[in-house]
Every structure is written in C-alpha cells, then in structure tokens.
Design a protein around this motif. Structure first.
Motif, PDB file in Angstrom:
ATOM      1  N   THR A 177      -2.138   6.504  -6.780  1.00 22.36           N
ATOM      2  CA  THR A 177      -1.377   5.996  -5.636  1.00 22.36           C
ATOM      3  C   THR A 177      -1.561   6.896  -4.411  1.00 22.36           C
ATOM      4  OG1 THR A 177       0.243   5.173  -7.235  1.00 22.36           O
ATOM      5  CG2 THR A 177       0.877   5.120  -4.929  1.00 22.36           C
ATOM      6  N   ASN A 226       8.552   5.954   2.547  1.00 22.89           N
ATOM      7  CA  ASN A 226       7.849   6.305   1.309  1.00 22.89           C
ATOM      8  C   ASN A 226       8.784   6.289   0.110  1.00 22.89           C
ATOM      9  OD1 ASN A 226       4.896   7.065   1.200  1.00 22.89           O
ATOM     10  ND2 ASN A 226       5.508   8.006   3.123  1.00 22.89           N
ATOM     11  N   GLY A 280      -2.698   6.228   5.098  1.00 25.40           N
ATOM     12  CA  GLY A 280      -1.799   5.517   6.003  1.00 25.40           C
ATOM     13  C   GLY A 280      -0.706   6.426   6.533  1.00 25.40           C
ATOM     14  N   THR A 281      -0.071   7.163   5.615  1.00 19.92           N
ATOM     15  CA  THR A 281       0.991   8.080   6.021  1.00 19.92           C
ATOM     16  C   THR A 281       0.445   9.183   6.927  1.00 19.92           C
ATOM     17  OG1 THR A 281       2.123   7.632   3.942  1.00 19.92           O
ATOM     18  CG2 THR A 281       2.833   9.560   5.161  1.00 19.92           C
ATOM     19  N   TRP A 293      -4.732   6.049  -2.913  1.00 14.08           N
ATOM     20  CA  TRP A 293      -4.667   4.708  -2.346  1.00 14.08           C
ATOM     21  C   TRP A 293      -3.924   4.683  -1.016  1.00 14.08           C
ATOM     22  CZ3 TRP A 293      -0.901   0.378  -4.033  1.00 14.08           C
ATOM     23  CH2 TRP A 293      -1.338  -0.856  -3.557  1.00 14.08           C
ATOM     24  N   THR A 294      -2.796   5.422  -0.916  1.00 10.56           N
ATOM     25  CA  THR A 294      -1.908   5.235   0.239  1.00 10.56           C
ATOM     26  C   THR A 294      -1.744   6.447   1.142  1.00 10.56           C
ATOM     27  OG1 THR A 294       0.001   5.866  -1.092  1.00 10.56           O
ATOM     28  CG2 THR A 294      -0.501   3.524  -0.979  1.00 10.56           C
ATOM     29  N   PHE A 347      -1.616  -1.909   9.792  1.00 12.70           N
ATOM     30  CA  PHE A 347      -0.770  -2.011   8.591  1.00 12.70           C
ATOM     31  C   PHE A 347      -0.401  -3.470   8.292  1.00 12.70           C
ATOM     32  CE2 PHE A 347       1.214   2.513   8.770  1.00 12.70           C
ATOM     33  CZ  PHE A 347      -0.023   3.032   8.458  1.00 12.70           C
ATOM     34  N   GLY A 407      -6.836   2.587   1.412  1.00 14.56           N
ATOM     35  CA  GLY A 407      -5.683   1.735   1.671  1.00 14.56           C
ATOM     36  C   GLY A 407      -6.052   0.289   1.954  1.00 14.56           C
ATOM     37  N   THR A 466      -7.800  -1.766  -6.776  1.00 12.37           N
ATOM     38  CA  THR A 466      -7.546  -0.350  -7.030  1.00 12.37           C
ATOM     39  C   THR A 466      -7.336  -0.097  -8.521  1.00 12.37           C
ATOM     40  OG1 THR A 466      -6.410  -0.333  -4.910  1.00 12.37           O
ATOM     41  CG2 THR A 466      -6.150   1.601  -6.284  1.00 12.37           C
TER      42      THR A 466
END
Lengths: 291, 274
Positions: free
Chosen positions: A164, A221, A171-172, A167-168, B199, A113, A120
């Motif tokens: 994706t 999201n 964080g979630t 990549w993300t 973030f 992230g 990316t």
C-alpha cells in the motif's frame, strides 16, 4: 447592503451546487442508512423488513468476528499511518531540495498510484508468492530460504502495508510538496537573513505553515486506512486465520454475500464512530501543537 | 562540497524514483512475454518479444468490447473531474473567503461525512438512483461522485494560505467576486487544483464498486470492471491479464503527464515562486 452582507450572499450562490449534491448523495443516504440500521432487512427473505431497535448493535458487540475485524483494521492503521507520514514528508522534503530532475522523480513516485487495486494486487501477489514469487526468487539467490509473506500470520499485514505504501505514497508526497512550494520564498529568505539554521527554519517556519495541509494529510490517510478493503480482499482474502480481514470486509460480506443489510448498516455506523473518535483526537492534538 | 551534497540529494531521490518504477517496468515487460516465459523470473526482459497479448485483448468481441469500455471510462472520468473541480473550488471559496454564515460548521460536517465508510452509502444510493431512473446511465457514475468532501476540504486548506492582501487589491481595482475567484484565487491555487484534478480523474477511472453495482449491461461497463470480468475468465493466463492492465493504465499516464506540466506552468506564472 453592506459589503460583507453582499459577499456572504454571493457566497451562498457559490456554495449552492456542491451543497445540493452533498445533501442529495450524502445526507439523504445517511438518513436511509440510519433507518436500515435499526431494521432487520434481509434480502434473502423477500418482504422481511421490520423494526428491531438496537438489536443489530447488540449483536455486533457480542460478535467475535466483529472484534477480529476491528483488530485487523487497527493493526493496518497503526502500521500504515505513521510510516506513510514519515515516508511521504521525507520524500516531499527530498523532492523540494532537488536541484535537477524534480518533476521526473515526482512523476516516477506517483506512477504506482495510477494502477487500480486489482492490478496492484495481481502484481504484488506475484511478488509475494511463496514458490514462484519474485521476492523469494531474489532471496534464494542470496542464500535465504523461502519467506511466506502472505501466509504467515505475523507477516501478512506488514506485507500488505508495504504494498500500500508503494501504491499510495506518491500521492501524499505530492500534496505535501505542493504545500512546501506554496510557502512564499520571501519568508524563508527573511528567516535566512536573520540567521535561522536549517532545523530552526523547519520547526519555526516551515512546519507551522505546513500544519493545515499536514492535518489534512494525517486525517485523510487515517480515514482511508480505517476503510482498508481492496488490498487484503484481493491479496489474502482476509487470511491467514482472519489476520487481515478488516471490518469493512466483514461488513461487505455481511451485506452483499449474506444479504443482511440491516446488520451491515449497523456495523458501518460503529466503524464510523471509531473513525470519528480518532480523527477528532488527531485534529485536537495537531491544532494544539501549533498554537 | 556543496555540489557533492547536491549531487547526492539528486542521486538519492532519483534512485528512490527508479525503485518505485521497477514493478511497473516488470509489468510491461511481462505483458510482452509469450505465456511460456511469463512466470520465469530468471530474465526480467523477454527472450522473445511479442505483442500477441495486446492483439488478443484489442480484438473486438461482443463479450469483451475493450475499446467501448475505454470510451466509457474516458467520458465518465472527464465529466466527473470537471464537475468536481467546479463544485469544490466554488464551495471552498465560499467557505474560506466569502465567509458564508455557518461555512465553518458546514466544512466540519463535510469532513465528518468523509469518515463514513463508503459501503454504507451503497445500498441507499442504489435505491435513490433507481428512483431517478439513472441506473445503467453514465449519470449514475458521475453525479454522485461530486458529493465527496475531499476536494472541498483540500482546496479550503490551500485557499487559507493565499494572502488576503492580493484579493483585497483586486477588489479595490474593481474586480467582481467572480473575477477575483477566477483570476486571482484559482490561479494562485493552481498546483492544488491540478493535484485535485489528477486525484479525481484517477479515483473515477479506477472506481470499481460503483460501476459494478450501478451498471447492468456489459456494454456500459467502465474499464476496471471490464478488466476484472476479463481476468475472471483468463486468470490463468498471466500475460493476457497484464496486457489489459497495461492498456487500462496508459490513458491515466497520459492524463497525468498533461496535468503534471500544468502544475509546473501554473506555479511559474503565479509570481509566488522566485
């Protein structure tokens, strides 16, 4: 003055800095954008700005590229959001259950992230490449032929989703882990003393306590997925045959390549309406599932 | 049996972590390969290690002042993060705990505004910034970023789960509202605040569209736009491109590791755990 009156007056002071920023940089631009959406405002012909009513919206409704954009965006959302939720929740629970090395693994999962979208896309563009790509190189080693990850219509969007997720997802998962860890331990212990099994504990205690944050995760999201732009823009340019050109990319190209600001603004409003309907539905459904 | 299950859990999660790490390791290795080896995946590890790509990138030049871009990025991202954390936590506290009249409705509006596609704001904000004479200054990248609703929404959801009894106890002990906010509620939401901080910093650091549209002179670019400019002229040289990518990511990794430690500390000091 009563205690509560004084408290809410102090509250206004606490709210003021953010509220001023919100009004200046969100509300005001929204009004300007609303104005633009009913105007014909093409930057190419200087001075040509005039009122056209709902013409821009009607044009979008009849525009096949508008609909192909919606189709591509929806396919990203439908693939992305559920897989993200399952994967991130599973990962957060897994992290929470670790007895050693949790912080190190959490850091590893989050690391992707930190890359920006251009980096990316460069990296995964190399992985997915048909001839020089890493994935096809590895597949060839085990005797499977070339797979056209990005140039085959059915595969392009799933490939973007996988990138994706890498990549993300971290964080979630971190947000969900923070929520899991914020559940007071004595509640869990009390339930365990009362003889609650693992599944019952999750369903009856962890899940309800998690719901506000879960709601936050699902909605943000979904909103993010509807606005997907950078990954397909850099990886596939929206191809093959527009299969990955989402609505945002079409709006971007309309406004900043063809300089049709009014039409771009109108389509942005239509995208907003679609997102709002989805977010509201999710809010209602999740709220009801707790009550 | 229990130890086996525990070991299995730890092992599985560690494996997942390593899978996620591997593309980044590949990126770093490839940036240290000479150009002739770059696209050859036969050996992930360079046969001839070289820092030549990095030397080339860091060499000062007027067209690509890499160090200057780095400093711009550090300043913009740090200021943005501090402002966002202050504004968002105060607003979230006012909405969830100080019961500002209409606070719930306001939160709904904030979340609603988050659904608006970002490009919609680009032209109006550009017009606004030019009226304020903020174009081509760091303020253009910092101040509008404080208006986003993500932080307020997130901290509100977390503050709701802070037990109200703790706050009441502090008030009975004679704590002022500001005192309760700074000494009770914020520390209890430490993990959430640290997470939001990470973030926000990353979002600001990696913001691409903002600096591209609002900054005019090459000197004022932030790193991602600078890197993109660089990539555009060196795109055939994969090693160089990846070297800029590595250099641009290192500061973020440092910040992340610092904040990550803070998350851990704040959790052990709240008394909520154990």
């Amino acid at each position: 003055m009563t205690f509560n009156r004084r408290r809410s007056l102090t509250g206004l002071l606490f709210l003021a800095p953010y509220a001023i920023s919100f009004v200046t940089f969100i509300v005001l631009p929204i009004i300007v954008a609303a104005y633009l959406s009913v105007m014909q405002f093409d930057l190419t012909a200087k001075g040509s700005i005039h009122y056209v009513g709902l013409q821009n919206f009607k044009e979008a409704w009849a525009d096949q590229y508008f609909w192909s954009g919606i189709k591509a965006t929806l396919s990203f959302v439908i693939l992305m959001v559920p897989s993200m939720l399952v994967f991130a929740l599973g990962t957060a629970i897994g992290l929470n259950a670790m007895s050693r090395g949790r912080n190190a693994v959490r850091a590893l999962l989050f690391l992707p992230g930190l890359l920006n979208v251009a980096v990316t896309a460069i990296l995964w563009g190399w992985f997915y490449d048909g001839t020089f790509g890493l994935f096809n190189f590895l597949l060839k080693k085990v005797g499977i032929g070339e797979v056209h990850w990005l140039s085959e219509k059915a595969l392009a969007m799933p490939s973007i989703v996988v990138m994706t997720l890498w990549w993300t997802m971290g964080g979630t998962a971190i947000v969900l882990l923070a929520a899991l860890q914020q559940i007071p331990r004595h509640i869990i212990e009390a339930a365990a003393l009362d003889g609650a099994g693992k599944w019952a504990m999750f369903r009856k205690i962890v899940f309800p306590l998690l719901t506000p944050v879960l709601l936050f995760v699902v909605i943000t999201n979904t909103i993010g997925a509807f606005q997907v732009f950078g990954q397909p823009f850099l990886l596939t340019k929206g191809g093959p045959e527009l299969a990955t050109r989402g609505l945002v990319q079409y709006i971007y190209e309309t406004a900043f390549n063809n300089y049709r600001m009014g039409y771009g603004a109108a389509m942005s409003w239509m995208l907003f309406a679609i997102i709002a309907v989805f977010a509201l539905l999710q809010y209602r459904l999740l709220r009801r599932s707790v009550a | 049996m229990k130890r086996l299950a525990e070991g299995l859990k730890n092992g599985l999660m560690t494996f997942l972590g390593l899978v996620f790490l591997s593309p980044i390791v590949l990126m770093v290795f490839t940036s240290m390969k000479p150009e002739s080896e770059v696209l050859n995946p036969e050996s992930a590890i360079p046969k001839h290690w070289t820092l030549g790509n990095f030397q080339h990138v860091l060499g000062w030049s007027e067209e690509a002042p890499f160090v200057r871009w780095l400093l711009n990025s550090v300043f913009v991202s740090t200021s943005t993060t501090l402002l966002v954390l202050t504004f968002s936590s105060m607003a979230a506290y006012a909405i969830t705990r100080l019961k500002v009249p209409g606070g719930g409705v306001f939160l709904g509006i904030i979340v609603g505004a988050m659904m608006i596609p970002g490009q919609l704001f680009l032209v109006p904000v550009y017009l606004l910034l030019s009226k304020l004479h903020w174009l081509d200054t760091p303020a253009a990248l910092i101040v509008p970023a404080t208006a986003g609703g993500f932080g307020v929404f997130m901290l509100s959801q977390f503050m709701r789960s802070v037990p109200e009894s703790l706050e009441e106890a502090a008030i009975l002990d004679g704590c002022t509202t500001l005192g309760v906010f700074a000494n009770v509620v914020l520390p209890l939401c430490g993990p959430a605040v640290a997470t939001l901080g990470i973030f926000t910093f990353i979002g600001s650091w990696n913001d691409f569209l903002g600096p591209l549209v609002f900054m005019d002179s090459v000197r004022d670019y932030t790193l991602p736009v600078g890197i993109a400019l660089y990539q555009a002229s060196y795109y055939t040289q994969y090693g160089l491109t990846l070297a800029t990518a590595v250099l641009g990511t290192v500061p973020l990794i440092i910040v992340f590791l610092l904040f990550q430690r803070y998350i851990v500390e704040s959790m052990s000091s709240t008394g909520l755990k154990d």
